[in-house]
Design a protein around this motif. Structure first.
Motif, mmCIF file in Angstrom:
data_model
loop_
_atom_site.group_PDB
_atom_site.id
_atom_site.type_symbol
_atom_site.label_atom_id
_atom_site.label_comp_id
_atom_site.label_asym_id
_atom_site.label_seq_id
_atom_site.Cartn_x
_atom_site.Cartn_y
_atom_site.Cartn_z
ATOM 1 N N GLY A 1 0.786 -1.230 0.000
ATOM 2 C CA GLY A 1 0.000 0.000 0.000
ATOM 3 C C GLY A 1 0.804 1.260 0.000
ATOM 4 N N MET A 2 2.144 1.147 0.076
ATOM 5 C CA MET A 2 2.995 2.329 0.118
ATOM 6 C C MET A 2 3.530 2.712 -1.254
ATOM 7 S SD MET A 2 3.298 3.688 3.166
ATOM 8 C CE MET A 2 4.884 4.499 3.196
ATOM 9 N N ASP A 3 3.336 1.870 -2.244
ATOM 10 C CA ASP A 3 3.840 2.165 -3.585
ATOM 11 C C ASP A 3 2.937 3.210 -4.235
ATOM 12 O OD1 ASP A 3 4.810 2.231 -6.164
ATOM 13 O OD2 ASP A 3 5.039 0.061 -6.334
ATOM 14 N N LYS A 4 3.473 4.410 -4.448
ATOM 15 C CA LYS A 4 2.682 5.527 -4.967
ATOM 16 C C LYS A 4 2.920 5.791 -6.448
ATOM 17 C CE LYS A 4 2.814 7.622 -0.379
ATOM 18 N NZ LYS A 4 3.229 8.770 0.467
ATOM 19 N N VAL A 5 3.650 4.915 -7.103
ATOM 20 C CA VAL A 5 3.969 5.107 -8.513
ATOM 21 C C VAL A 5 2.750 4.789 -9.374
ATOM 22 C CG1 VAL A 5 5.415 4.336 -10.433
ATOM 23 C CG2 VAL A 5 6.399 4.597 -8.152
ATOM 24 N N VAL A 6 2.419 5.698 -10.278
ATOM 25 C CA VAL A 6 1.356 5.468 -11.255
ATOM 26 C C VAL A 6 1.996 5.315 -12.625
ATOM 27 C CG1 VAL A 6 -0.402 6.671 -9.919
ATOM 28 C CG2 VAL A 6 0.979 7.952 -11.534
ATOM 29 N N GLU A 7 1.288 4.679 -13.528
ATOM 30 C CA GLU A 7 1.877 4.283 -14.798
ATOM 31 C C GLU A 7 2.146 5.440 -15.747
ATOM 32 O OE1 GLU A 7 3.036 1.309 -15.726
ATOM 33 O OE2 GLU A 7 2.651 0.720 -13.655
ATOM 34 N N SER A 8 1.343 6.485 -15.658
ATOM 35 C CA SER A 8 1.498 7.571 -16.627
ATOM 36 C C SER A 8 1.098 8.906 -16.008
ATOM 37 C CB SER A 8 0.619 7.308 -17.859
ATOM 38 O OG SER A 8 -0.753 7.384 -17.509
ATOM 39 N N ALA A 9 1.573 9.983 -16.635
ATOM 40 C CA ALA A 9 1.168 11.315 -16.202
ATOM 41 C C ALA A 9 -0.325 11.519 -16.403
ATOM 42 C CB ALA A 9 1.963 12.367 -16.973
ATOM 43 N N ALA A 10 -0.863 10.940 -17.469
ATOM 44 C CA ALA A 10 -2.300 11.066 -17.727
ATOM 45 C C ALA A 10 -3.113 10.478 -16.578
ATOM 46 C CB ALA A 10 -2.655 10.365 -19.043
ATOM 47 N N GLU A 11 -2.693 9.327 -16.078
ATOM 48 C CA GLU A 11 -3.382 8.711 -14.940
ATOM 49 C C GLU A 11 -3.239 9.569 -13.685
ATOM 50 O OE1 GLU A 11 -3.039 4.691 -12.142
ATOM 51 O OE2 GLU A 11 -2.033 4.750 -14.100
ATOM 52 N N ALA A 12 -2.075 10.174 -13.523
ATOM 53 C CA ALA A 12 -1.803 10.951 -12.314
ATOM 54 C C ALA A 12 -2.684 12.186 -12.206
ATOM 55 C CB ALA A 12 -0.334 11.359 -12.289
ATOM 56 N N VAL A 13 -3.021 12.820 -13.339
ATOM 57 C CA VAL A 13 -3.792 14.074 -13.309
ATOM 58 C C VAL A 13 -5.255 13.879 -13.696
ATOM 59 C CG1 VAL A 13 -1.703 15.378 -13.860
ATOM 60 C CG2 VAL A 13 -3.277 14.743 -15.713
ATOM 61 N N ALA A 14 -5.688 12.641 -13.836
ATOM 62 C CA ALA A 14 -7.022 12.358 -14.360
ATOM 63 C C ALA A 14 -8.144 12.964 -13.532
ATOM 64 C CB ALA A 14 -7.225 10.849 -14.480
ATOM 65 N N ASP A 15 -7.958 13.079 -12.204
ATOM 66 C CA ASP A 15 -9.047 13.566 -11.348
ATOM 67 C C ASP A 15 -8.945 15.053 -11.031
ATOM 68 O OD1 ASP A 15 -6.809 13.320 -9.748
ATOM 69 O OD2 ASP A 15 -7.885 12.499 -8.014
ATOM 70 N N ILE A 16 -8.080 15.782 -11.703
ATOM 71 C CA ILE A 16 -8.042 17.235 -11.533
ATOM 72 C C ILE A 16 -9.205 17.826 -12.309
ATOM 73 C CG2 ILE A 16 -6.740 19.359 -11.918
ATOM 74 C CD1 ILE A 16 -4.176 17.787 -11.591
ATOM 75 N N GLY A 17 -10.163 18.379 -11.610
ATOM 76 C CA GLY A 17 -11.386 18.832 -12.249
ATOM 77 C C GLY A 17 -11.393 20.308 -12.569
ATOM 78 N N ASP A 18 -12.418 20.734 -13.293
ATOM 79 C CA ASP A 18 -12.597 22.147 -13.605
ATOM 80 C C ASP A 18 -12.675 22.947 -12.305
ATOM 81 O OD1 ASP A 18 -12.741 21.315 -16.209
ATOM 82 O OD2 ASP A 18 -14.900 21.646 -16.426
ATOM 83 N N GLY A 19 -11.996 24.094 -12.284
ATOM 84 C CA GLY A 19 -12.037 24.955 -11.122
ATOM 85 C C GLY A 19 -11.054 24.595 -10.023
ATOM 86 N N ALA A 20 -10.243 23.578 -10.222
ATOM 87 C CA ALA A 20 -9.291 23.157 -9.196
ATOM 88 C C ALA A 20 -8.197 24.206 -9.006
ATOM 89 C CB ALA A 20 -8.668 21.817 -9.567
ATOM 90 N N SER A 21 -7.638 24.236 -7.796
ATOM 91 C CA SER A 21 -6.489 25.099 -7.525
ATOM 92 C C SER A 21 -5.232 24.233 -7.505
ATOM 93 C CB SER A 21 -6.660 25.835 -6.194
ATOM 94 O OG SER A 21 -6.873 24.938 -5.128
#
Length: 251
Positions: free
Chosen positions: A3-23
């Motif tokens: 559960g400590m492995d924080k590596v994601v496969e791609s940058a696209a996956e990493a930013v996928a949940d950044i929504g409209d209006g986010a800071s």
């Protein structure tokens, strides 16, 4: 550890949940230490109406300048407008809101946010529009001022006047590190360190792109600049572009 492995496969996956209006707090100074891969993924992802917190908005066509040119940034908190013509154009045309902040104050607002300090007093800006209010945050299309900065609390300590500044705790932070492990511990390299550690600590969800991904235990604990507790996602970017903003050569 499971559960400590924080590596994601791609940058696209990493930013996928950044929504409209986010800071977003975004590391970097000019072209140094900018999380360009994550920014490019966010541009492709499509989120808009963003509020960025960064020393500057990069330069035309690079880093945050790409999001700016695409009309995806609604508001920005920063200390420097130079070297980006589109930044100046949008601000003066009333298309972009700018909260201009002294550079040291900006760094401390981020650091305070990461440390759980809601506000602090500083002498920087006392006796100017930074403290008294009246800085143009947004212009109207006709050139008049549509939104002005409000006055801030002033208090005297030991005969010296200080202004109250609020901490920054953005929804996300995007940072660039030279080295990182799977637990999110980060090491920055030289001038690329700049605003990255403060941004990483301030973000509620911090996403780090790292040039060299190593296994836990390979980074000396004394060498860690950002502990993994501040980082939720890590993306390996081994061949990241590193342009030079001003190249100086000796004849």
């Amino acid at each position: 550890m499971p559960g400590m492995d924080k590596v994601v496969e791609s940058a696209a996956e990493a930013v996928a949940d950044i929504g409209d209006g986010a800071s977003l707090a975004v590391g970097g100074f000019g072209m140094s230490g900018v999380p360009t891969v994550l920014i490019a993924a966010l541009l492709e992802q499509g989120a808009t109406d963003l509020e960025t917190i960064s020393n500057n908005l990069g330069v035309d066509g690079f880093g945050l300048g790409t999001l700016l040119a695409a009309g995806r940034i609604r508001r920005t908190v920063g200390s420097y407008v130079g070297n980006n013509k589109e930044f100046a154009r949008q601000y003066l045309a009333g298309e972009l809101e700018l909260e201009l902040t002294p550079q040291g104050t900006l760094a401390e607002r981020l650091r305070a946010g990461g440390a759980g300090i809601p506000a602090f007093f500083t002498p920087a800006g006392v006796g100017t529009l930074v403290a008294d209010g009246g800085l143009p945050w947004r212009y109207a299309a006709d050139g008049s001022v549509a939104v002005m900065s409000p006055p801030k609390e002033i208090r005297e300590f030991d005969g010296v006047r200080y202004v109250l500044e609020r901490a920054l705790t953005p929804d996300f932070a995007l940072v660039h590190a030279w080295k990182g492990d799977r637990h999110g511990n980060l090491v920055y390299r030289r001038s690329a360190r700049n605003f990255n550690p403060d941004s990483a600590a301030a973000g509620r969800i911090t996403i780090a792109q790292v040039e060299h991904l190593v296994e836990p235990g390979e980074i000396d604990p004394d060498a860690v600049h950002t502990p993994g507790i501040h980082v939720q996602r890590v993306v390996h970017v081994p061949d990241v572009e590193k342009p030079v903003e001003f190249r100086t050569v000796q004849k």
